[in-house]
Every structure is written in structure tokens, then in C-alpha cells.
Write a protein that holds these residues in place. Structure first.
Motif, PDB file in Angstrom:
ATOM      1  N   TYR A   6     138.254 -46.036  38.837  1.00 15.36           N
ATOM      2  CA  TYR A   6     137.661 -45.708  37.579  1.00 15.36           C
ATOM      3  C   TYR A   6     138.891 -45.743  36.190  1.00 15.36           C
ATOM      4  CZ  TYR A   6     134.356 -42.973  40.272  1.00 15.36           C
ATOM      5  OH  TYR A   6     133.450 -42.592  41.436  1.00 15.36           O
ATOM      6  N   VAL A  20     136.253 -46.906  20.689  1.00 16.14           N
ATOM      7  CA  VAL A  20     136.764 -46.135  21.897  1.00 16.14           C
ATOM      8  C   VAL A  20     138.328 -45.952  21.840  1.00 16.14           C
ATOM      9  CG1 VAL A  20     137.223 -46.548  24.397  1.00 16.14           C
ATOM     10  CG2 VAL A  20     134.804 -47.154  23.478  1.00 16.14           C
ATOM     11  N   ARG A  30     126.407 -38.317  19.091  1.00 13.67           N
ATOM     12  CA  ARG A  30     125.643 -38.953  20.016  1.00 13.67           C
ATOM     13  C   ARG A  30     126.077 -40.394  20.292  1.00 13.67           C
ATOM     14  NH1 ARG A  30     119.203 -38.763  19.545  1.00 13.67           N
ATOM     15  NH2 ARG A  30     119.654 -36.674  20.065  1.00 13.67           N
ATOM     16  N   GLN A  31     126.533 -41.011  19.276  1.00 12.23           N
ATOM     17  CA  GLN A  31     126.939 -42.541  19.455  1.00 12.23           C
ATOM     18  C   GLN A  31     128.392 -42.295  20.095  1.00 12.23           C
ATOM     19  OE1 GLN A  31     126.715 -43.263  15.272  1.00 12.23           O
ATOM     20  NE2 GLN A  31     125.715 -45.377  15.767  1.00 12.23           N
ATOM     21  N   GLN A  74     129.473 -40.126  22.154  1.00 15.73           N
ATOM     22  CA  GLN A  74     129.325 -39.802  23.454  1.00 15.73           C
ATOM     23  C   GLN A  74     128.859 -40.872  24.317  1.00 15.73           C
ATOM     24  OE1 GLN A  74     129.740 -36.616  25.109  1.00 15.73           O
ATOM     25  NE2 GLN A  74     128.959 -37.265  27.105  1.00 15.73           N
ATOM     26  N   ARG A  75     127.887 -41.726  23.813  1.00 10.46           N
ATOM     27  CA  ARG A  75     127.275 -42.671  24.340  1.00 10.46           C
ATOM     28  C   ARG A  75     128.226 -43.939  24.817  1.00 10.46           C
ATOM     29  NH1 ARG A  75     123.384 -43.432  21.501  1.00 10.46           N
ATOM     30  NH2 ARG A  75     123.984 -44.990  20.198  1.00 10.46           N
ATOM     31  N   GLN A  76     128.973 -44.150  23.595  1.00 12.13           N
ATOM     32  CA  GLN A  76     130.190 -45.380  23.787  1.00 12.13           C
ATOM     33  C   GLN A  76     131.082 -44.885  24.950  1.00 12.13           C
ATOM     34  OE1 GLN A  76     129.434 -48.348  20.336  1.00 12.13           O
ATOM     35  NE2 GLN A  76     131.709 -47.954  21.312  1.00 12.13           N
ATOM     36  N   THR A 135     130.965 -42.735  27.175  1.00 18.29           N
ATOM     37  CA  THR A 135     130.665 -42.606  28.764  1.00 18.29           C
ATOM     38  C   THR A 135     130.377 -44.135  29.375  1.00 18.29           C
ATOM     39  OG1 THR A 135     129.702 -40.567  27.997  1.00 18.29           O
ATOM     40  CG2 THR A 135     128.877 -41.660  30.100  1.00 18.29           C
ATOM     41  N   ALA A 136     129.883 -45.013  28.457  1.00 20.07           N
ATOM     42  CA  ALA A 136     129.444 -46.323  28.904  1.00 20.07           C
ATOM     43  C   ALA A 136     130.752 -47.084  29.352  1.00 20.07           C
ATOM     44  CB  ALA A 136     128.700 -46.966  27.959  1.00 20.07           C
ATOM     45  N   GLU A 137     131.855 -46.836  28.422  1.00 19.47           N
ATOM     46  CA  GLU A 137     132.926 -47.659  28.943  1.00 19.47           C
ATOM     47  C   GLU A 137     133.977 -47.014  29.826  1.00 19.47           C
ATOM     48  OE1 GLU A 137     136.510 -50.237  26.776  1.00 19.47           O
ATOM     49  OE2 GLU A 137     134.833 -49.835  25.808  1.00 19.47           O
ATOM     50  N   GLY A 156     133.332 -43.554  31.566  1.00 19.05           N
ATOM     51  CA  GLY A 156     132.907 -42.966  32.564  1.00 19.05           C
ATOM     52  C   GLY A 156     132.859 -41.570  32.093  1.00 19.05           C
ATOM     53  N   GLY A 198     132.513 -38.512  28.777  1.00 18.52           N
ATOM     54  CA  GLY A 198     132.493 -38.385  27.231  1.00 18.52           C
ATOM     55  C   GLY A 198     133.581 -37.590  26.774  1.00 18.52           C
TER      56      GLY A 198
END
Length: 494
Positions: free
Chosen positions: A50, A85, A114-115, A117-119, A121-123, A125, A127
Motif C-alpha cells: 500500500y 496529490v 469530489r475531485q 476525494q477521487r484523485q 483514493t485512486a492513487e 487508496g 481519501g
């Protein structure tokens, strides 16, 4: 980028260089570790990797009690990455989510919640809430094991919104109740820290560190009343300074490595005297940035050490860091004060302004008496207090006004290119000042200052052309670590 097989080889060899870069979760035990954990190496089939401790915790793993993976240096990526990030991680480290929530973080970054959180989480793992939660858990463990604060006070000091949230998080992350986690510290736990408002802790770092250069650099520029370096080389030395934190003033002390200690010992001793323990995380984050403790000196040395011109200097000074700062607004003011004058003259003028416009500490601490003035206070500074040409007085007032009203931002989450453009748009702010602020206030590892007199002297010591054009051309080979090359050249010049 490294793949999972490379990560497993690092775990198998217990390579501490990767501590904080990734974390290893073991499915058969339900725990996650740092790569250098001394436990028996798990089988590859049982390992999952991770990028953050928060991601491992979110997947249901708890922290190893043997290697304490939550106490390792942060990933060096968050020092130099300028993308969303990287900027978000620096702001989370500074406690923005705890103070302002995810909405405040998103506003500072210029994106929607939202953006962000998404970025993340995507990179990573996890938020922003999970990342901040992992940081709060680490702060809670530190307070439980180094102070006698009541558990309820620890909960709120660490940034938790409720005691129940605190209890649940500690159990999930450490597989212990808060009282059980405190009992593990045993006799090592301080009995005076709580009443004194003080915490003794260790600031972890990776690889070697050249604290002699760091303390020399900071001592030369120490503003009277705000900073001091006590002790004299080659004996033990300590850097001390005042901090303006969100919930009140503080005094920080960081010791250089003691005589005989190996450069790769892994930690610096630190003491924090806080008005409000809720500022613990923010204070630690800012000191880490000041001393560049999340850097990867091995990677820097590999690049710069291979250069025919700079290589011998790099080999002679392993672990040299590129110090940041605890307050970008303070550094911006001091950079303007230092234009076209000696370091000593700039330090003297900064001390006078601090005494005149700074906020006094509730009680002096050694030679420390005052917080450095805010940008708003200096925007209205009287000409009689500014011993400099009128053009530079106007430049200083204009900069302070822009910082105070938010026209120019220098916080941890700002876009470096945007901040540089905003600074250059101000009258009296030139490329050297912008580069210096990018290097120290914004943590940019790839800044070169070809017109700097210290750079020219350092290049002369290397028998290299020192004119700005030739210097900039030579520095191209040092990317992306030109800020570290600057400090090597400054060290040569001194």
C-alpha cells in the motif's frame, strides 16, 4: 515508480530507504509493517503493498507493534511533487483537514471536494478523511506514550471530534485500547510533559543527515528574538525558535546529532512547548519541512554524485539537506530584506522589525522573546523602521499587503508555477527572490539561482565558470535536484 517485485525485494532485505515510501500488509497476520521491519520476512504470496498507512488501515490491517510503521518519515514524493496529490498531502500534513474539513482542503487546492476525494483514493487508496485519521492516530499514540495527559484530553489534542471516535480509531489501528497503548510505554513515559505543556519526541529521517550544515545555515540567518542556535561547534548544538501555530504560540527545540552519533542514526531529538496540544501535528509537520526530513538523500546523491563537477563535493558531505521553513510569509519578508545586502545586515533588520511589530511571547524562553510579525502588521510598517531604500520599502509593503489579502498565496498546497507568477507580478520582486522562495517556502527541489553570489563563489572553488549563463548551463545536469546542488555550492563557498 517501483513494482511489487521490487517492493518485496526491499522487504526481504529490510531496506530502510523505502520506509514511508510504501507499506507491507501481511494477510496471514492482519498487520502492516514498514519495509525494514525486523520480523521474519513473510512469504511473497501473503504480501500486499500500500502507498500509505491510511490505505492499509482502510483495508483492515493494523499497525505492527514491533516496527511502528506510523512513525517512519513521510514519502519523499510529497516534498517535490507539484500535482494535486502532492499538494493535498502537504496540506493534510499541516492539519488543514482537521481544522477546515475536506471542503477547506478542496478550496485551498482549487478543486471540488469530489475531485480531491477521487484523485487521492485512486492513487493512494485512501481519501483525505482517512489520511487525516491515520495522522491523528499517530498523534494520539505519541501523546499517550509520552505524556500523562488524561485520555479524554489526548483525544481532543490529537484532533478527534469525540472520545468515541478516538477509542474506535486507536483500537482499529493499534489493536489496543488507549489505556493499553499507554501501558506499553511503561517507565519510558514522561511524567512532566503534560503539566509543562511540553512534549519530547523524535523526528525520524531516512539515510544520512548533515546536521552541521543545517545548523550552520540556520545559525547564520537566525533572527534575534525569534530564532537561536545554542552551543558551539564541534560540541552539541540545538536550534530553537518561536512558532505561530493555529491555536497559539509555541517554542520548538531540535538537537543536532551528538558527537559520535552516526549520520544515519534515524532520528533527531526534539522538544515542543505548546500553548495548545492540538497544534502538535502542525508543529511537527513544519519542523520536518524546515529540516527537510522526508527527503531521500540516497536518490539525490546518486544523481548529483555522478556529476564530474559536483560529485566530489557530494561525496564529501553525505546527507546534505535543502532546508525549508516553518512560515512562508516570514521567509518572504526576510527574502526581500536580504535583497542587495549581506546576510548579517538582513538578520539585524529582521530582528528590529520583530521587536517592533512582532507579538511577544507570554514569557521569554532563553533568547526567544517574540513571534515574527505577520504580513498584515508589516504592510503598514513605518519608514523610520525600514532601514532600506524607498524602492525596497515599497516592495516589502506591497508583498506584505498581497500576502495579507490573499492576492499571493504561499501555503503548502499552492501551485508553484502560479505562486511564482503572482510574485513576479509584484513590483520589486525579481527572479532570485522567487527562486529562493520556491526552494525554501514551497519545498521545490529543483531550483537554481545562477546570479547568487554564493553560487558563484562555490563554482569558483570548483574551478568552474561562474557567470550566470555558464552556471545555469552546468546546472542542467543536476535536475531534478538543483536545490540540493545550491546547498552544496553554498557549503563550498562558506
Amino acid at each position: 515508480m517501483i513494482d511489487d517485485e521490487t517492493r518485496y525485494r526491499a522487504v526481504d532485505s529490510r531496506d530502510a530507504r523505502f520506509d514511508g515510501v510504501f507499506f507491507t500488509a501481511v494477510t496471514t497476520t492482519g498487520i502492516y509493517c514498514r519495509p525494514s521491519c525486523p520480523a521474519v520476512t513473510p512469504k511473497r504470496v501473503n504480501c500486499t503493498f500500500y502507498p500509505t498507512a491510511a490505505a492499509a488501515q482502510g483495508a483492515g490491517f493494523r499497525a505492527c507493534r514491533r516496527c511502528r510503521p506510523d512513525s517512519v518519515p513521510g514519502s519523499p514524493e510529497w516534498n517535490h511533487r507539484a500535482d494535486l496529490v502532492g499538494r493535498a498531502m502537504r496540506l493534510i500534513g499541516d492539519g488543514v483537514v482537521d481544522r477546515e474539513g475536506v471542503a477547506g482542503l478542496a478550496t485551498r487546492l482549487g478543486y471540488s471536494a469530489r475531485q480531491v476525494q477521487r484523485q487521492l483514493t485512486a492513487e493512494l487508496g485512501a481519501g483525505p478523511i482517512a489520511l487525516a485519521r491515520a495522522q491523528r492516530a499517530q498523534a494520539a499514540r505519541l501523546l499517550l506514550q509520552t505524556t500523562d495527559l488524561p485520555v479524554t484530553e489526548v483525544a481532543f489534542a490529537a484532533g478527534f471530534a469525540s472520545v468515541r471516535q478516538f477509542n474506535d480509531t486507536v483500537r482499529e489501528v493499534y489493536d489496543r485500547t488507549p489505556s493499553g497503548l499507554r501501558a506499553e510505554a511503561g517507565a519510558k513515559r514522561s511524567t512532566t510533559a503534560a503539566t509543562a505543556g511540553s512534549i519530547a519526541l523524535r523526528l525520524a529521517y531516512r539515510g544520512p543527515i548533515d546536521t552541521a550544515h543545517l545548523l550552520d545555515f540556520l545559525a547564520l540567518r537566525a533572527v534575534p528574538g525569534v530564532e537561536e542556535v545554542v552551543g558551539a561547534a564541534p560540541g552539541p548544538r540545538t536550534y530553537r525558535r518561536t512558532l505561530a501555530l493555529p491555536n497559539g504560540p509555541a517554542v520548538a527545540e531540535v538537537d543536532g546529532l551528538p558527537a559520535g552519533a552516526p549520520a544515519d542514526r534515524g532520528w533527531l531529538d526534539c522538544r515542543l512547548h505548546l500553548t495548545d496540544l492540538r497544534d502538535l501535528t502542525t508543529a511537527v509537520h513544519r519542523l520536518r519541512a524546515l529540516f527537510d526530513l522526508d527527503a531521500d538523500p540516497h536518490t539525490v546523491a546518486e544523481q548529483l554524485g555522478a556529476d564530474p563537477l559536483l560529485g566530489p563535493a557530494v561525496t564529501a558531505r553525505p546527507g546534505l539537506r535543502s532546508p525549508g521553513h516553518v512560515d512562508p510569509h516570514e521567509l518572504a519578508v526576510r527574502a526581500v530584506l536580504g535583497q542587495q545586502v549581506t546576510v548579517a545586515a538582513a538578520r539585524t533588520l529582521a530582528g528590529r522589525l520583530a521587536a517592533r511589530y512582532g507579538t511577544p511571547l507570554p514569557a521569554p524562553s532563553g533568547g526567544l522573546t517574540v513571534l515574527f510579525p505577520t504580513a498584515a502588521a508589516l504592510a503598514g510598517a513605518e519608514s523610520a523602521d525600514l532601514a532600506m531604500p524607498v524602492s525596497r520599502q515599497n516592495a516589502l509593503r506591497g508583498l506584505c499587503a498581497a500576502l495579507a489579502d490573499g492576492t499571493v498565496r504561499l501555503d503548502a498546497g499552492v501551485d508553484r508555477e502560479e505562486a511564482g507568477a503572482q510574485l513576479l507580478a509584484l513590483r520589486g520582486i525579481g527572479p532570485w527572490t522567487v527562486g529562493y522562495l520556491r526552494m525554501r517556502a514551497l519545498g521545490d527541489p529543483d531550483v537554481f539561482l545562477p546570479t547568487d553570489i554564493g553560487i558563484r563563489h562555490g563554482l569558483t572553488r570548483l574551478a568552474a565558470p561562474a557567470d550566470p549563463k555558464a552556471a545555469a548551463e552546468a546546472a542542467r545536469a543536476w535536475a531534478p535536484w538543483r536545490s540540493y546542488a545550491v546547498h552544496h555550492l553554498w557549503a563550498l563557498a562558506s
